[in-house]
Design an enzyme around this catalytic site. Structure first.
Site, PDB file in Angstrom:
ATOM      1  N   TRP A  77     -69.949 -80.227  -2.950  1.00 43.30           N
ATOM      2  CA  TRP A  77     -69.453 -79.808  -1.629  1.00 43.30           C
ATOM      3  C   TRP A  77     -67.934 -79.832  -1.546  1.00 43.30           C
ATOM      4  O   TRP A  77     -67.359 -79.368  -0.577  1.00 43.30           O
ATOM      5  CB  TRP A  77     -70.047 -80.716  -0.542  1.00 43.30           C
ATOM      6  CG  TRP A  77     -71.529 -80.625  -0.365  1.00 43.30           C
ATOM      7  CD1 TRP A  77     -72.424 -80.003  -1.190  1.00 43.30           C
ATOM      8  CD2 TRP A  77     -72.303 -81.186   0.702  1.00 43.30           C
ATOM      9  NE1 TRP A  77     -73.704 -80.151  -0.699  1.00 43.30           N
ATOM     10  CE2 TRP A  77     -73.655 -80.870   0.468  1.00 43.30           C
ATOM     11  CE3 TRP A  77     -71.982 -81.938   1.833  1.00 43.30           C
ATOM     12  CZ2 TRP A  77     -74.689 -81.273   1.314  1.00 43.30           C
ATOM     13  CZ3 TRP A  77     -73.008 -82.336   2.689  1.00 43.30           C
ATOM     14  CH2 TRP A  77     -74.348 -81.998   2.434  1.00 43.30           C
ATOM     15  N   LYS A  78     -67.298 -80.441  -2.543  1.00 44.54           N
ATOM     16  CA  LYS A  78     -65.830 -80.587  -2.532  1.00 44.54           C
ATOM     17  C   LYS A  78     -65.391 -81.218  -1.207  1.00 44.54           C
ATOM     18  O   LYS A  78     -66.117 -82.042  -0.663  1.00 44.54           O
ATOM     19  CB  LYS A  78     -65.158 -79.237  -2.824  1.00 44.54           C
ATOM     20  CG  LYS A  78     -65.716 -78.601  -4.108  1.00 44.54           C
ATOM     21  CD  LYS A  78     -64.912 -77.455  -4.624  1.00 44.54           C
ATOM     22  CE  LYS A  78     -65.530 -76.918  -5.914  1.00 44.54           C
ATOM     23  NZ  LYS A  78     -64.768 -75.829  -6.524  1.00 44.54           N
ATOM     24  N   HIS A  80     -63.646 -83.045 -12.999  1.00 47.08           N
ATOM     25  CA  HIS A  80     -63.603 -81.679 -12.456  1.00 47.08           C
ATOM     26  C   HIS A  80     -62.190 -81.112 -12.619  1.00 47.08           C
ATOM     27  O   HIS A  80     -61.212 -81.847 -12.507  1.00 47.08           O
ATOM     28  CB  HIS A  80     -64.011 -81.698 -10.979  1.00 47.08           C
ATOM     29  CG  HIS A  80     -64.268 -80.324 -10.445  1.00 47.08           C
ATOM     30  ND1 HIS A  80     -63.242 -79.476 -10.083  1.00 47.08           N
ATOM     31  CD2 HIS A  80     -65.426 -79.646 -10.244  1.00 47.08           C
ATOM     32  CE1 HIS A  80     -63.773 -78.329  -9.670  1.00 47.08           C
ATOM     33  NE2 HIS A  80     -65.090 -78.399  -9.761  1.00 47.08           N
ATOM     34  N   GLU A  89     -60.386 -79.496 -10.703  1.00 49.49           N
ATOM     35  CA  GLU A  89     -59.502 -79.751  -9.546  1.00 49.49           C
ATOM     36  C   GLU A  89     -58.918 -81.152  -9.621  1.00 49.49           C
ATOM     37  O   GLU A  89     -57.791 -81.390  -9.207  1.00 49.49           O
ATOM     38  CB  GLU A  89     -60.288 -79.516  -8.238  1.00 49.49           C
ATOM     39  CG  GLU A  89     -60.505 -78.025  -7.999  1.00 49.49           C
ATOM     40  CD  GLU A  89     -61.763 -77.672  -7.235  1.00 49.49           C
ATOM     41  OE1 GLU A  89     -62.352 -78.558  -6.582  1.00 49.49           O
ATOM     42  OE2 GLU A  89     -62.170 -76.490  -7.299  1.00 49.49           O
ATOM     43  N   GLU A 139     -67.196 -75.376 -16.839  1.00 46.77           N
ATOM     44  CA  GLU A 139     -66.624 -74.704 -15.675  1.00 46.77           C
ATOM     45  C   GLU A 139     -65.281 -74.072 -16.062  1.00 46.77           C
ATOM     46  O   GLU A 139     -64.238 -74.729 -15.987  1.00 46.77           O
ATOM     47  CB  GLU A 139     -66.398 -75.710 -14.540  1.00 46.77           C
ATOM     48  CG  GLU A 139     -67.674 -76.320 -14.000  1.00 46.77           C
ATOM     49  CD  GLU A 139     -67.556 -76.674 -12.518  1.00 46.77           C
ATOM     50  OE1 GLU A 139     -68.527 -76.457 -11.797  1.00 46.77           O
ATOM     51  OE2 GLU A 139     -66.483 -77.141 -12.088  1.00 46.77           O
ATOM     52  N   GLY A 169     -64.214 -70.559  -7.774  1.00 44.95           N
ATOM     53  CA  GLY A 169     -63.750 -70.121  -6.460  1.00 44.95           C
ATOM     54  C   GLY A 169     -63.105 -68.745  -6.462  1.00 44.95           C
ATOM     55  O   GLY A 169     -62.432 -68.367  -5.504  1.00 44.95           O
ATOM     56  N   GLY A 171     -70.273 -74.500  -6.274  1.00 43.57           N
ATOM     57  CA  GLY A 171     -69.309 -74.845  -5.238  1.00 43.57           C
ATOM     58  C   GLY A 171     -69.611 -74.075  -3.962  1.00 43.57           C
ATOM     59  O   GLY A 171     -70.512 -74.423  -3.205  1.00 43.57           O
ATOM     60  N   GLY A 172     -68.876 -72.985  -3.758  1.00 45.31           N
ATOM     61  CA  GLY A 172     -68.964 -72.222  -2.507  1.00 45.31           C
ATOM     62  C   GLY A 172     -70.384 -71.935  -2.028  1.00 45.31           C
ATOM     63  O   GLY A 172     -70.710 -72.162  -0.851  1.00 45.31           O
TER      64      GLY A 172
HETATM   65  P1  13P Z   1     -67.457 -72.209  -7.033  1.00 43.52           P
HETATM   66  O1  13P Z   1     -68.955 -72.099  -7.168  1.00 43.52           O
HETATM   67  O2  13P Z   1     -66.976 -72.168  -5.618  1.00 43.52           O
HETATM   68  O3  13P Z   1     -66.750 -71.235  -7.926  1.00 43.52           O
HETATM   69  O4  13P Z   1     -67.055 -73.679  -7.552  1.00 43.52           O
HETATM   70  C1  13P Z   1     -67.545 -74.126  -8.761  1.00 43.52           C
HETATM   71  C2  13P Z   1     -67.213 -75.542  -8.907  1.00 43.52           C
HETATM   72  O5  13P Z   1     -66.064 -75.926  -9.022  1.00 43.52           O
HETATM   73  C3  13P Z   1     -68.329 -76.517  -8.895  1.00 43.52           C
HETATM   74  O6  13P Z   1     -67.917 -77.776  -9.284  1.00 43.52           O
END
Ligand code: 13P
Length: 260
Positions: free
Chosen positions: A10-11, A97, A99, A169, A175, A236-237
Site C-alpha cells: 500500500w506504500k 524496496h 523506494e 521490481e 508506478g 502497488g497502485g
Molecule cells: P506499482 O504496481 O504501482 O508499479 O508499484 C510496484 C511496487 O513498487 C510494489 O512494491
C-alpha cells in the site's frame, strides 16, 4: 511446486480509518478467496492494527509490513522493530524496496541486517531487487541483480532462507504504467534463480518464490503468470482498488502456467 503469492504494497497510502474501511471492502471481495495462492497486504505501520482487527484471525489475507529496523528495541527514534511487527500479527515484511533504497539511502549491508532481524523473529521477508533504466540500457541488469542478491544474502544458512521470497521490481516499471514484458521478467527471474543457486543452494533456488512487481494490473497479470518462472506479484497502485486487487487474485488462481 511453489505456491503463488499475491502481495499488495500500500506504500504511504490510507489512514488507519481509511484502511479499516478498505480492508472490509477487500474482505467482501475476497470472501471466497482461492485457497491455492497466498495473499498478503502490507499497509503502513499506522494501519496494521486496524486492518488486523477488520480482517480477523480467520482471514485468508495475511498481514505484512513495508519495512523494519534491525535492532529489537532501544534509542532509535522513529523506527519499528521485528518483534513489534510480530506482535501486530505481521507474517511478512517487505525489505529493500527501491523506494527505500533511492529515497532513504538503504544499502546492501543494512538490508542484510534487516533480513537477519526478520529471520530471527520469524517474519517472512520479501526482498526487493531490480535495476534502473540506465542500468538496463547499459546492459548491466544481470550484474545488478547478482550484486543485490550477494550483498544481502550471502552467508545465511539454508534454514532461514526457506522463508525468503524475492521480488523482482525493475525501477523503471514501478508506478510508470510501463510493466516489464513477460519475456523481460522471465529472463530476470531466471538470472535471479541462477544466482540464488550459487549464493544459497540449488534446492533453495528451486523452492524460493520470485514475484514480479512494477505496474502489474488486471490487464497484464495473466500474461506474466503464464510463465512458471513467475510465482506471483508484488502490486502497488492496483492494490489500492479493491476490485482490481480481487480481480488480480482471481486471475492468479485461474491462470495456469505453460512453462517458460
Ligand atoms: P506499482 O504496481 O504501482 O508499479 O508499484 C510496484 C511496487 O513498487 C510494489 O512494491
Amino acid at each position: 511446486m511453489r505456491t503463488r503469492l499475491i502481495a499488495g504494497n500500500w506504500k504511504m497510502n490510507k489512514t488507519a480509518s481509511e484502511a479499516a474501511t478498505f480492508a472490509a471492502e477487500l474482505s467482501r471481495h475476497l470472501s471466497k478467496a482461492p485457497t491455492d495462492i497466498e495473499l498478503v497486504v502490507a499497509p503502513p505501520f499506522t494501519a496494521l492494527e486496524s486492518v488486523r482487527r477488520v480482517l480477523g484471525p480467520a482471514s485468508p489475507i495475511q498481514l505484512g509490513a513495508q519495512n523494519l529496523f534491525w535492532e529489537t528495541q532501544g534509542a532509535y527514534t522513529g523506527e519499528i522493530s521485528a518483534p513489534m511487527l510480530k506482535d501486530l500479527g505481521c507474517r511478512y515484511v517487505i525489505l529493500g524496496h527501491s523506494e527505500r533504497r533511492t529515497l532513504f539511502g538503504e544499502r546492501g549491508d543494512g538490508i542484510r541486517k534487516k533480513l537477519q532481524a526478520a529471520f530471527t523473529h520469524g517474519l517472512r521477508p520479501i526482498l526487493c531487487i531490480g535495476e534502473s533504466l540506465a542500468q538496463r540500457e547499459a546492459g548491466s541488469t544481470d550484474e545488478v541483480l547478482a550484486q543485490q542478491i550477494h550483498e544481502s544474502l550471502s552467508g545465511f544458512t539454508a534454514e532461514p532462507l526457506e522463508s525468503l521470497t524475492v521480488a523482482y521490481e525493475p525501477i523503471w516499471a514501478i508506478g510508470t504504467g510501463r510493466s516489464a514484458t513477460t519475456e523481460q521478467a522471465v529472463t530476470a527471474h531466471q538470472t535471479i534463480r541462477a544466482v540464488l543457486a550459487t549464493t544459497a543452494s540449488p534446492s533453495i533456488a528451486e523452492r524460493t518464490r520470485i514475484l514480479y512487481g512494477g505496474s502489474v494490473t488486471t490487464q497484464n497479470i495473466a500474461a506474466l503468470l503464464s510463465s512458471d518462472q513467475i510465482d506471483g506479484a508484488l502490486i502497488g497502485g492496483a492494490c489500492l482498488d479493491a476490485t482490481s486487487f480481487a480481480t488480480i487474485v482471481k486471475l492468479a488462481s485461474t491462470t495456469r502456467s505453460i512453462g517458460v
